[in-house]
Every structure is written in structure tokens, then in C-alpha cells.
Design a protein around this motif. Structure first.
Motif, short mmCIF file in Angstrom:
data_model
loop_
_atom_site.label_atom_id
_atom_site.label_comp_id
_atom_site.label_asym_id
_atom_site.label_seq_id
_atom_site.Cartn_x
_atom_site.Cartn_y
_atom_site.Cartn_z
N THR A 61 6.58 -0.85 1.44
CA THR A 61 5.49 -0.96 2.41
C THR A 61 4.26 -0.15 2.03
O THR A 61 3.13 -0.65 2.20
N GLU A 63 2.86 0.38 -0.78
CA GLU A 63 2.05 -0.40 -1.71
C GLU A 63 1.40 -1.59 -1.02
O GLU A 63 0.25 -1.94 -1.30
N MET A 64 2.12 -2.23 -0.08
CA MET A 64 1.55 -3.33 0.68
C MET A 64 0.35 -2.86 1.49
O MET A 64 -0.68 -3.56 1.58
N ARG A 66 -1.61 -0.31 0.83
CA ARG A 66 -2.71 -0.02 -0.07
C ARG A 66 -3.45 -1.28 -0.49
O ARG A 66 -4.65 -1.27 -0.74
N ARG A 67 -2.73 -2.39 -0.57
CA ARG A 67 -3.34 -3.63 -1.05
C ARG A 67 -4.10 -4.38 0.05
O ARG A 67 -5.18 -4.92 -0.20
N VAL A 68 -3.53 -4.47 1.26
CA VAL A 68 -4.16 -5.32 2.29
C VAL A 68 -4.50 -4.58 3.57
O VAL A 68 -5.11 -5.15 4.47
N GLY A 69 -4.07 -3.33 3.73
CA GLY A 69 -4.44 -2.57 4.92
C GLY A 69 -3.36 -2.55 5.98
O GLY A 69 -2.47 -3.41 6.03
N HIS A 70 -3.47 -1.54 6.87
CA HIS A 70 -2.47 -1.32 7.91
C HIS A 70 -2.35 -2.49 8.89
O HIS A 70 -1.26 -2.91 9.25
N ARG A 72 -3.09 -5.75 8.73
CA ARG A 72 -2.47 -6.97 8.23
C ARG A 72 -0.98 -6.79 7.99
O ARG A 72 -0.18 -7.69 8.27
N VAL A 73 -0.60 -5.66 7.43
CA VAL A 73 0.82 -5.40 7.19
C VAL A 73 1.59 -5.37 8.50
O VAL A 73 2.64 -6.00 8.64
N ALA A 76 1.78 -8.92 10.10
CA ALA A 76 2.65 -9.83 9.36
C ALA A 76 4.11 -9.49 9.56
O ALA A 76 4.94 -10.37 9.84
N THR A 114 3.83 1.90 9.04
CA THR A 114 2.46 1.65 9.48
C THR A 114 2.14 2.41 10.77
O THR A 114 1.11 3.08 10.87
#
Length: 417
Positions: A61, A63-64, A66-70, A72-73, A76, A114
Motif C-alpha cells: 500500500t 507504494e500505491m 506514493r503513485r496515485v495518492g491517499h 484514490r487508494v 479503490a 491510508t
């Protein structure tokens, strides 16, 4: 503290709704599995699968995020949870349930990472420790309250699976509409398992054993209760008593932890858990005695996680605490994955009484090892130890880092005085 609550009430409300859904579905599966004709062994795999996913989510999580933001994670993963919950009554196959539980465990772990990042951002230096306590209490209250919802419907139907799905969906609103995403957090310095063993063998061994205990309580309690023929209200009350015990004893044990040799307290609390397990084994038909056993086991084993973490942190530097916490979390997950499988195998061989027998055996091992470590290693003075932080095995590495920061700040305040 009032300023923190005014800014974080929506986050805490969202967490409460999440825990209502999680606590409800965990118990419901144990009941529904019996109705579907699944064996104890099959249900042990189903319960173990959650912890497989949970462990994976805690690693992936960050890394997720860092890539798309809190935001969106969170959205989703919570959406996946809501969808997965209503699949259980649709697919009556134990291996499908295993796959669904892996996904749910992964998603809940990610949601916790998150949410706890937001929690850390919402708290100030002065309120961080209190914020963590509020968070833990909200989690426990959510699981306890979830057990009461189970009596409102028929576990053989569809409605009780829809309710947690709706609760998870509703939890989006207060969180996503009210909080500001936190900045990307940095990767903590890792602690190797060999290094952890050298620093604190008791923390290493105890955390693995405690993972098995947590899996027994969170994963297999409803399976055991169903096996011995408890009614739905009785199952709900039995599971709730585990977490009532955890809430009642967490802070008194924490108070003692800051005033005595933590290994001695770990030994004493483990012995208390042994007596609780034996109480449950005396008479499986005595519901009152089973409630007492659940309360004692929950009230002893849940604070043990915080005790072991505090004890281990007494032997590491501040910059190693986060990595140490992450390593302990992983070991706890390993124990939690194997726990339900061992319980299922034991219950098949020896009957439902093996549920308590398994927990007694784990706590005997912990008590014996704590005694051994006390005999060969001197304890640090109370003045040299860090502060105890009330933590739950469901917390992510982010919450453990929040606890580390709060402990450092508390120590600095004490030194200034």
C-alpha cells in the motif's frame, strides 16, 4: 484535544463504520460456513486467508499511495471490500471464499494504512498519543457493536452480508469529504529478522506466538462457537466479550508496564491468559464460564502486543523503532496466517475444546520463554525504558510509527521536566 476531535471526527466516524463492517463479516462467515456445510479445516483456510492478504497489503500500500495518492487508494480499496462482501452468499464454495478473503484482507490493510496516515496528519505533537488511543478505542467499539447487528437478521440469507457492504460504502463519505490527504511518507529504515532476534529474542518469539492468538480470537472464535452449538445471540456476545476485555485492561496494564520489569509483566499476563483458557476448557456447555474465558483471554492477549513492542523498543535506538515495529508486525502476521490452520487441524482431531487448548499451549510457551529470558538477561531500569503505547494487532506500520513519534515526544517532555 478538542481541536483534534473537531478536525478528525469525520475520520474517526469513518473508521467506526469500517470496523462495524469488518467485525460483522468476520463473525458472520464463521456462522454461515457451518450452514453451507464447510468443514472446520476449510473454514480455517478461509480465516487464514484474511491475514495473508493483510500482510501483503501492509507491504504494497505505501507504494500505491506514493503513485496515485491517499484518496484514490482509499476509495479503490474500500470499493473492493464493499463488492467482495456481497459475493460470499452468492458463491458457496470454500476456495472461492479463500480468494475473496485474501482480497478483503489486502484491502483492509491498505485502508488502515491510508486512514492512519490521515490520523497522523490530523494530530499535533501534543495530541498524537491521545489520538492513537482514541483510534484504538473506536476500532474496538466498532468490532463490539458489530456483534449486536448480527442478531438483526438471518445468517442463512443475504441481508446480513448486505449490511456490512453498505456500512463500508457509507464510510467513504465522512472520510473523503472531510480530510485532506497527507504528504507522501518516507520509507522507514528496515530491521532484519536476524538483527531483531539479536536485539530482543522475547519480542521475536512472543510476537509470532501472539499472532496465533490473535487469529484464534479474530478468525476462529465464531467457528468454535458454531461448533459447540451456540445460538446467534450467544455467538455475538461471546465474540464481543473478547474485545470488551481488551478495552477494559489495555490501559491498566499499560500503567503497570511503565513501572516494572516488562518481562515480568509479560509473564504475569501470559499466566492470566492460561487461566482464562483453562476456564473455557472446564465446561463447554457453561455459557457464563465461556464468557468469562473470552473476557480474560481478550483482556490479556491484546495488551500483550503492546507490551512486546514496548519491551523490544527498550533495546533499540529511536531511529530503529519504526523498522523494528514493521518487523514485529510481519512476524505477527506469520503467526496469524498459521494460527487458524493449526486450530482447524486440532479441532478436527480433538474436538472444539482444542480451540482453548491451542491458546493455552501458546501462552504456556510465552510464559516459559519470558521466564527463561529473565534468568539470563538483566532488565533495564524503569527510568531507561520508553513509554507504553496502546496498540492493536490490526494496526498498520503507519500507526506503529505514530506510536513511536508519540513515545519520543513523551520521553522528551519527561527529560525537560
Amino acid at each position: 484535544m478538542g481541536q483534534f476531535l473537531s478536525g478528525a471526527w469525520a475520520l474517526l466516524l469513518g473508521i467506526l463504520l469500517l470496523m462495524l463492517g469488518n467485525g460483522m463479516h468476520g463473525t458472520l462467515l464463521g456462522i454461515r460456513g457451518e450452514i453451507e456445510g464447510f468443514s472446520t479445516t476449510q473454514m480455517s483456510y478461509v480465516m487464514s486467508a484474511y491475514f495473508v492478504g493483510f500482510l501483503g497489503g501492509s507491504k504494497l500500500t505505501p507504494e500505491m499511495i506514493r503513485r496515485v495518492g491517499h484518496v484514490r487508494v482509499f476509495a479503490a480499496l474500500a470499493s473492493f471490500i464493499s463488492a467482495c462482501l456481497i459475493l460470499f452468499p452468492v458463491v458457496s464454495d470454500p476456495w472461492a471464499w479463500v480468494a475473496i478473503r485474501v482480497v478483503i484482507g489486502f484491502c483492509f490493510s491498505g485502508v488502515y494504512v491510508t486512514a492512519e496516515g490521515w490520523l497522523n496528519n490530523a494530530a499535533s505533537n501534543e495530541t498524537r498519543g491521545q489520538a492513537l488511543s482514541f483510534y484504538m478505542i473506536v476500532q474496538m467499539l466498532g468490532i463490539i457493536a458489530a456483534q449486536g447487528i448480527l442478531v438483526l437478521g438471518d445468517p442463512s440469507g443475504f441481508v446480513l452480508f448486505v449490511i456490512p457492504s453498505v456500512l463500508i460504502s457509507i464510510s467513504f463519505a465522512p472520510i473523503l469529504l472531510s480530510v485532506v490527504p497527507t504528504p507522501a511518507f518516507e520509507q522507514s529504515k528496515n530491521m532484519g529478522f536476524r538483527d531483531l532476534w539479536n536485539v530482543s529474542p522475547l519480542g521475536f518469539v512472543g510476537t509470532v506466538l501472539l499472532g496465533g492468538m490473535f487469529a484464534a480470537q479474530f478468525g476462529m472464535a465464531a467457528v468454535f462457537a458454531t461448533e459447540i452449538g451456540m445460538t446467534i445471540p450467544q455467538i455475538s456476545l461471546f465474540v464481543a466479550m473478547i474485545y470488551v476485555g481488551a478495552v477494559v485492561t489495555q490501559f491498566p496494564i499499560g500503567w503497570l508496564s511503565d513501572r516494572m520489569d516488562r518481562r515480568l509483566l509479560i509473564l504475569l499476563v501470559s499466566v492470566g491468559a492460561i487461566f482464562g483458557g483453562f476456564a473455557g476448557m472446564i465446561d463447554l456447555d457453561n455459557f457464563t464460564l465461556l464468557l468469562v474465558a473470552a473476557f480474560v483471554l481478550g483482556g490479556t492477549t491484546n495488551p500483550l502486543y503492546s507490551l512486546l513492542l514496548a519491551h523490544t523498543n527498550d533495546f533499540v535506538s529511536h531511529d530503529e523503532m519504526a523498522g523494528t515495529s514493521g518487523a514485529l508486525l510481519f512476524l505477527n502476521g506469520v503467526g496469524a496466517i498459521t494460527g487458524p490452520i493449526v486450530i482447524g487441524w486440532s479441532m478436527n482431531l480433538y474436538g472444539p475444546i482444542a480451540y482453548f487448548g491451542y491458546m493455552v499451549a501458546l501462552m504456556m510457551l510465552l510464559a516459559a520463554y519470558a521466564s527463561y529470558r529473565m534468568a539470563i538477561r538483566a532488565a533495564p531500569s524503569v527510568e531507561e525504558t520508553g513509554s507504553y503505547a496502546a496498540l492493536a494487532p490490526t494496526f498498520s506500520p503507519i500507526a506503529l510509527e505514530v506510536a513511536q513519534i508519540a513515545s519520543e515526544e513523551a520521553s522528551e517532555d519527561d527529560n525537560e521536566r
